[in-house]
Enzyme design. Structure first.
Site, PDB file in Angstrom:
ATOM      1  N   SER A   1     -18.495  55.428  26.283  1.00 49.07           N
ATOM      2  CA  SER A   1     -17.777  56.577  26.847  1.00 49.07           C
ATOM      3  C   SER A   1     -16.410  56.723  26.171  1.00 49.07           C
ATOM      4  O   SER A   1     -16.340  56.864  24.949  1.00 49.07           O
ATOM      5  CB  SER A   1     -17.660  56.403  28.363  1.00 49.07           C
ATOM      6  OG  SER A   1     -17.210  57.597  28.968  1.00 49.07           O
TER       7      SER A   1
ATOM      8  N   ASP B   1     -26.350  64.200  29.810  1.00 48.91           N
ATOM      9  CA  ASP B   1     -24.964  63.713  29.770  1.00 48.91           C
ATOM     10  C   ASP B   1     -24.068  64.855  29.290  1.00 48.91           C
ATOM     11  O   ASP B   1     -24.437  65.612  28.385  1.00 48.91           O
ATOM     12  CB  ASP B   1     -24.896  62.531  28.798  1.00 48.91           C
ATOM     13  CG  ASP B   1     -23.588  61.766  28.833  1.00 48.91           C
ATOM     14  OD1 ASP B   1     -22.523  62.396  28.849  1.00 48.91           O
ATOM     15  OD2 ASP B   1     -23.641  60.525  28.828  1.00 48.91           O
TER      16      ASP B   1
ATOM     17  N   HIS C   1     -24.532  60.508  32.520  1.00 48.74           N
ATOM     18  CA  HIS C   1     -23.506  59.738  31.832  1.00 48.74           C
ATOM     19  C   HIS C   1     -23.368  58.333  32.418  1.00 48.74           C
ATOM     20  O   HIS C   1     -23.290  58.144  33.631  1.00 48.74           O
ATOM     21  CB  HIS C   1     -22.156  60.453  31.933  1.00 48.74           C
ATOM     22  CG  HIS C   1     -21.076  59.788  31.147  1.00 48.74           C
ATOM     23  ND1 HIS C   1     -21.025  59.818  29.777  1.00 48.74           N
ATOM     24  CD2 HIS C   1     -20.015  59.039  31.544  1.00 48.74           C
ATOM     25  CE1 HIS C   1     -19.975  59.145  29.353  1.00 48.74           C
ATOM     26  NE2 HIS C   1     -19.348  58.647  30.411  1.00 48.74           N
TER      27      HIS C   1
END
Length: 295
Positions: free
Chosen positions: A142, A238, A268
């Site tokens: 991320s 995502d 995500h």
């Protein structure tokens, strides 16, 4: 996002995901406070050393001189190295490699380039701890994946080339956050309202400006030639799916060997919040198999 869009095995964990209250000062403080109280996780057959802002995971039976520098996620505003104990420890044990996890300063108190500078310092430390300083991979998830990609770019420009880059749902492009049409889609795990908050905190300005500082958003780099091989994994629902796939396309066009894994029905960060599912076990096995090719 409708629950039916999510892979059946992930729906139960997805239902329990809270929406992080990061848009309020007290909410941000509360989340950070909660994460600061996370207890370390012991991983069998792995020793964990804590030193100078790093967590170092060493398998008791090393099988490779490869080292992974890992950068944790958290939208650039939350997160710490402890959250990655299980992932980093299991990666170290399964591949027989050393994993070094980097702590970095968080926005908005510490905007760009503080986090990247800290990751750059961690790179130097990782090389010091490595059995072979020429065999260090940079990876992250991320926001950490975005910082990893930016760090790789910076290091290559400085004449230091990591062996590879291992990127999980990387946060690469501030222009996604500038798209107001994405706000209405209440995505699980990380939505565009939170994305805008993270980028604004990090950049010190609204995302989507015509010009940004070098390395602030790795997807903005025009010339990707000469970067090391990459693995990019992301779910097809995502928020970062499009920017990640586009970055992979551009890496390939620049002649960079790039492997992309798209997980159907995965929101995500699913690998973090649904670790006991078959989908995540298969996903991580695929990712580690790629990384193991360098071991």
């Amino acid at each position: 996002m409708k629950l039916a869009e999510i892979a059946p095995e992930l729906r139960g964990p997805a239902r329990r995901l809270p929406r992080l209250p990061l848009d309020r000062p007290f909410g941000l403080w509360l989340v950070r406070r909660t994460m600061a109280r996370m207890r370390p996780v012991a991983v069998p057959d792995v020793d964990i050393e804590v030193t100078a802002g790093l967590r170092i995971y060493r398998p008791r039976e090393p099988r490779s001189d490869l080292t992974l520098l890992w950068i944790h996620g958290g939208g650039l505003v939350i997160g710490n190295t402890v959250q990655g104990d299980a992932f980093c420890g299991e990666t170290a044990r399964e591949l027989g490699i050393t994993v070094v996890s980097a702590e970095y300063r968080l926005a908005p108190e510490h905007p760009y380039p503080a986090a990247l500078d800290d990751c750059h310092a961690a790179w130097k430390s990782a090389r010091d701890h490595a059995a072979d300083p020429a065999r260090v991979v940079v990876g992250g998830q991320s926001a950490g994946g975005g910082l990893a990609a930016a760090l790789v770019q910076r290091l290559c420009d400085e004449g230091e080339r990591p062996l590879a880059q291992w990127l999980f749902c990387p946060m690469l492009d501030d222009r996604t956050a500038a798209r107001r049409d994405l706000d209405a889609r209440r995505l699980r795990g990380w939505d565009n309202r939170l994305n805008r908050l993270g980028w604004r905190a990090y950049l010190g300005q609204d995302p989507g400006a015509a010009v940004l500082p070098h390395y602030a958003a790795p997807a903005r780099r025009e010339n990707l030639t000469g970067l090391p091989p990459a693995w990019i994994g992301v779910g097809d629902i995502d928020l970062f799916h499009h920017e990640d796939v586009e970055y992979a396309r551009r890496l390939r066009a620049a002649g960079v060997g790039t492997t992309v894994h798209i997980e159907p029905g995965a929101p995500h960060g699913f690998e973090s919040w649904a670790p006991d599912t078959g989908i995540v076990r298969g996903y991580l096995a695929t990712a580690r198999a790629w990384l193991g090719g360098f071991a």
